[in-house]
Scaffold this motif. Structure first.
Motif, PDB file in Angstrom:
ATOM      1  N   VAL A  86      -5.071 -10.617   8.605  1.00  0.00           N
ATOM      2  CA  VAL A  86      -4.633  -9.502   7.765  1.00  0.00           C
ATOM      3  C   VAL A  86      -3.438  -8.807   8.405  1.00  0.00           C
ATOM      4  N   HIS A  87      -3.518  -8.570   9.701  1.00  0.00           N
ATOM      5  CA  HIS A  87      -2.419  -7.880  10.378  1.00  0.00           C
ATOM      6  C   HIS A  87      -1.138  -8.715  10.343  1.00  0.00           C
ATOM      7  N   GLU A  88      -1.287 -10.038  10.395  1.00  0.00           N
ATOM      8  CA  GLU A  88      -0.110 -10.895  10.274  1.00  0.00           C
ATOM      9  C   GLU A  88       0.525 -10.746   8.894  1.00  0.00           C
ATOM     10  N   LEU A  89      -0.308 -10.655   7.851  1.00  0.00           N
ATOM     11  CA  LEU A  89       0.219 -10.393   6.508  1.00  0.00           C
ATOM     12  C   LEU A  89       0.951  -9.064   6.452  1.00  0.00           C
ATOM     13  N   LEU A  90       0.358  -8.048   7.078  1.00  0.00           N
ATOM     14  CA  LEU A  90       0.945  -6.705   7.036  1.00  0.00           C
ATOM     15  C   LEU A  90       2.264  -6.635   7.802  1.00  0.00           C
ATOM     16  N   ARG A  91       2.455  -7.517   8.762  1.00  0.00           N
ATOM     17  CA  ARG A  91       3.736  -7.571   9.471  1.00  0.00           C
ATOM     18  C   ARG A  91       4.820  -8.186   8.595  1.00  0.00           C
ATOM     19  N   GLY A  92       4.394  -8.862   7.524  1.00  0.00           N
ATOM     20  CA  GLY A  92       5.343  -9.474   6.598  1.00  0.00           C
ATOM     21  C   GLY A  92       5.532  -8.632   5.359  1.00  0.00           C
ATOM     22  N   GLU A  93       5.247  -9.219   4.192  1.00  0.00           N
ATOM     23  CA  GLU A  93       5.540  -8.541   2.930  1.00  0.00           C
ATOM     24  C   GLU A  93       4.347  -7.799   2.343  1.00  0.00           C
ATOM     25  N   ALA A  94       3.166  -7.947   2.938  1.00  0.00           N
ATOM     26  CA  ALA A  94       1.978  -7.301   2.377  1.00  0.00           C
ATOM     27  C   ALA A  94       2.029  -5.792   2.595  1.00  0.00           C
ATOM     28  N   VAL A  95       1.321  -5.061   1.736  1.00  0.00           N
ATOM     29  CA  VAL A  95       1.270  -3.603   1.798  1.00  0.00           C
ATOM     30  C   VAL A  95      -0.096  -3.172   2.321  1.00  0.00           C
ATOM     31  N   LEU A  96      -0.105  -2.230   3.226  1.00  0.00           N
ATOM     32  CA  LEU A  96      -1.358  -1.721   3.774  1.00  0.00           C
ATOM     33  C   LEU A  96      -2.046  -0.824   2.751  1.00  0.00           C
ATOM     34  N   VAL A  97      -3.331  -1.081   2.509  1.00  0.00           N
ATOM     35  CA  VAL A  97      -4.135  -0.246   1.614  1.00  0.00           C
ATOM     36  C   VAL A  97      -5.469   0.039   2.281  1.00  0.00           C
ATOM     37  N   THR A  98      -6.054   1.181   1.924  1.00  0.00           N
ATOM     38  CA  THR A  98      -7.341   1.553   2.519  1.00  0.00           C
ATOM     39  C   THR A  98      -8.396   1.889   1.480  1.00  0.00           C
ATOM     40  N   ASP A  99      -8.013   2.017   0.226  1.00  0.00           N
ATOM     41  CA  ASP A  99      -9.016   2.307  -0.805  1.00  0.00           C
ATOM     42  C   ASP A  99      -8.480   1.904  -2.177  1.00  0.00           C
ATOM     43  N   ALA A 100      -9.344   2.062  -3.183  1.00  0.00           N
ATOM     44  CA  ALA A 100      -8.991   1.633  -4.539  1.00  0.00           C
ATOM     45  C   ALA A 100      -7.833   2.429  -5.117  1.00  0.00           C
ATOM     46  N   ASP A 101      -7.708   3.692  -4.763  1.00  0.00           N
ATOM     47  CA  ASP A 101      -6.594   4.507  -5.273  1.00  0.00           C
ATOM     48  C   ASP A 101      -5.257   3.903  -4.868  1.00  0.00           C
ATOM     49  N   GLU A 102      -5.154   3.476  -3.623  1.00  0.00           N
ATOM     50  CA  GLU A 102      -3.888   2.920  -3.143  1.00  0.00           C
ATOM     51  C   GLU A 102      -3.602   1.556  -3.776  1.00  0.00           C
ATOM     52  N   VAL A 103      -4.646   0.786  -4.018  1.00  0.00           N
ATOM     53  CA  VAL A 103      -4.452  -0.497  -4.701  1.00  0.00           C
ATOM     54  C   VAL A 103      -3.962  -0.254  -6.127  1.00  0.00           C
ATOM     55  N   ALA A 104      -4.624   0.648  -6.842  1.00  0.00           N
ATOM     56  CA  ALA A 104      -4.254   0.928  -8.232  1.00  0.00           C
ATOM     57  C   ALA A 104      -2.839   1.482  -8.332  1.00  0.00           C
ATOM     58  N   GLU A 105      -2.427   2.284  -7.360  1.00  0.00           N
ATOM     59  CA  GLU A 105      -1.067   2.820  -7.371  1.00  0.00           C
ATOM     60  C   GLU A 105      -0.040   1.696  -7.279  1.00  0.00           C
ATOM     61  N   LEU A 106      -0.340   0.668  -6.480  1.00  0.00           N
ATOM     62  CA  LEU A 106       0.613  -0.418  -6.278  1.00  0.00           C
ATOM     63  C   LEU A 106       0.666  -1.359  -7.484  1.00  0.00           C
ATOM     64  N   VAL A 107      -0.489  -1.743  -8.018  1.00  0.00           N
ATOM     65  CA  VAL A 107      -0.513  -2.762  -9.069  1.00  0.00           C
ATOM     66  C   VAL A 107      -0.574  -2.180 -10.469  1.00  0.00           C
ATOM     67  N   GLY A 108      -0.803  -0.865 -10.590  1.00  0.00           N
ATOM     68  CA  GLY A 108      -1.017  -0.263 -11.897  1.00  0.00           C
ATOM     69  C   GLY A 108       0.264   0.137 -12.603  1.00  0.00           C
ATOM     70  N   GLU A 109       0.061   0.881 -13.670  1.00  0.00           N
ATOM     71  CA  GLU A 109       1.189   1.366 -14.468  1.00  0.00           C
ATOM     72  C   GLU A 109       1.771   2.630 -13.863  1.00  0.00           C
ATOM     73  N   ILE A 110       2.895   3.063 -14.398  1.00  0.00           N
ATOM     74  CA  ILE A 110       3.515   4.306 -13.940  1.00  0.00           C
ATOM     75  C   ILE A 110       2.525   5.452 -14.156  1.00  0.00           C
ATOM     76  N   GLY A 111       2.346   6.268 -13.127  1.00  0.00           N
ATOM     77  CA  GLY A 111       1.436   7.407 -13.242  1.00  0.00           C
ATOM     78  C   GLY A 111       0.093   7.179 -12.583  1.00  0.00           C
ATOM     79  N   GLU A 112      -0.240   5.930 -12.252  1.00  0.00           N
ATOM     80  CA  GLU A 112      -1.507   5.664 -11.554  1.00  0.00           C
ATOM     81  C   GLU A 112      -1.283   5.867 -10.060  1.00  0.00           C
TER      82      GLU A 112
END
Length: 391
Positions: A280-306
């Protein structure tokens, strides 16, 4: 039940069902033949006598013979009847329920998908996130996966995973516990309980969500099929979250497939000393985004305003002070008192400015006056120690 019109005829459906026993998942050579000839022509060539004299492009006679042996043994009508017997169905590219994002796989696109469950796969896939990770995960990994599964489900996202032990199972259970939607993508027939220890879980997913696979009923998993299954998970979803993965793992294969397809890739960090977090840390050193909960995931993959809520520490009374008052307050020692002149010098202000601020700070309960000197109140000393990490 799914709705939407179908542009696939019965003959094509039967031919594609047959080809799921002939062409292995991810077989790009077979995918090219399928794209160039169509399923009916391809099956006709594979089953017609005398094909050995006209080999299929790009394959040796020996390889063609292997395809032909498989093609001669198929019984697609039996497979279609079998999937219908346990409430399932077979969906093909071009139908209303087909998730068109799978077309991004090009020649590696599935021939078709065998499905158990009532919901419409295409509609569910439009708002879906993959949560994958280590089979032999730690309690931390299981906790994070379950939290992501339930949190995403509560926000209206479909949780997609591979139904394996560890992170996959925890993500599915989290979504089910929240009364949400989840999809299991298998590397075997959709009526096969694999792993066997997840028989009950897969039954719950089929009842509340969807169980999906490229392989026909009762077909068995193999190591290569697990790896190739991951490309479907990556293509089906808006993004992939990896929770615990070693440097060599199927979860990283899913994430890299997602990156190649232009999907969002996310990782949940873990202890730097844990081998299960190394991938996972190797991914995060590249293009992956660090997330810690569902809110942060939804903000990245969701629509504007999430948007995820703003993260910050507790607001202290001192935070409301203007910069000049804060400088005067900082000039007072933690113990003992100073006169106004020494406070002004330490704060870099005039004596009149210091005196005015000290009276304001006294009214706010930060300082107290003793004759010509000023000192912090006991409450202010405690706040100052807490802010500085003191005893």
């Amino acid at each position: 039940m799914p709705d939407g019109g179908s542009s696939v005829g019965d003959d094509e459906r039967i031919a594609r069902a047959a080809l799921t026993r002939v062409i292995e998942p991810g077989d790009e050579r077979g995918g090219r033949w399928l794209a160039e000839m169509g399923p009916l022509e391809l099956m006709a060539r594979l089953t017609a006598p005398g094909l050995d004299d006209v080999p299929l492009p790009g394959a040796s006679p020996r390889r063609v013979a292997s395809y032909r042996i498989r093609a001669a043994a198929v019984d697609p009508l039996r497979d279609l009847e079998a999937v219908a017997s346990f409430g399932g169905r077979f969906i093909c590219p071009g139908e209303g329920e087909w998730p068109t994002q799978l077309d991004d796989l090009g020649d590696a696109r599935p021939v078709g998908l065998w499905v158990r469950g009532r919901p419409d796969l295409r509609k569910w896939a439009l708002r879906s996130v993959a949560v994958v990770g280590a089979r032999a995960c730690t309690p931390y990994g299981a906790h994070m996966a379950a939290g992501l599964g339930s949190g995403l489900a509560e926000r209206g996202w479909v949780v997609v995973s591979g139904a394996a032990f560890g992170v996959d199972g925890s993500a599915h259970r989290g979504a089910l516990a929240a009364g949400g939607a989840t999809v299991a993508v298998l590397a075997c027939g959709v009526n096969v309980a694999y792993p066997r220890g997840h028989t009950e879980l897969l039954g719950r997913i089929a009842e509340q969500g969807l169980v999906v696979g490229e392989l026909p009923p009762s077909d068995h998993p193999t190591p290569s099929r697990f790896i190739l299954r991951n490309r479907v998970i990556a293509a089906l979803t808006r993004g992939t979250v990896v929770v615990e993965a070693e440097y060599r793992s199927g979860s990283l294969a899913t994430a890299r497939s997602a990156q190649r397809l232009g999907r969002h890739t996310m990782g949940v960090p873990g202890p730097a000393t844990s081998g299960l977090s190394g991938g996972v840390h190797e991914l995060l050193r590249g293009e992956a985004v660090l997330v810690t909960d569902a809110d942060e995931v939804a903000e990245l993959v969701g629509e504007i305003g999430e948007l995820a809520p703003e993260r910050r520490g507790p607001v202290l009374p001192r935070d409301a002070l203007d910069p000049l008052s804060a400088r005067v307050l900082d000039a007072l020692p933690a113990s003992g008192a100073l006169d106004g002149g020494r406070i002004a010098h330490a704060a870099g202000v005039t004596p009149d400015e210091a005196l005015g601020r000290l009276y304001e700070l006294q009214a706010l309960g930060f300082v107290e006056r003793h004759g010509e000197s000023w000192q912090l109140t006991r409450t202010a000393v405690r706040r100052s120690n807490a802010r500085r990490g003191g005893p």
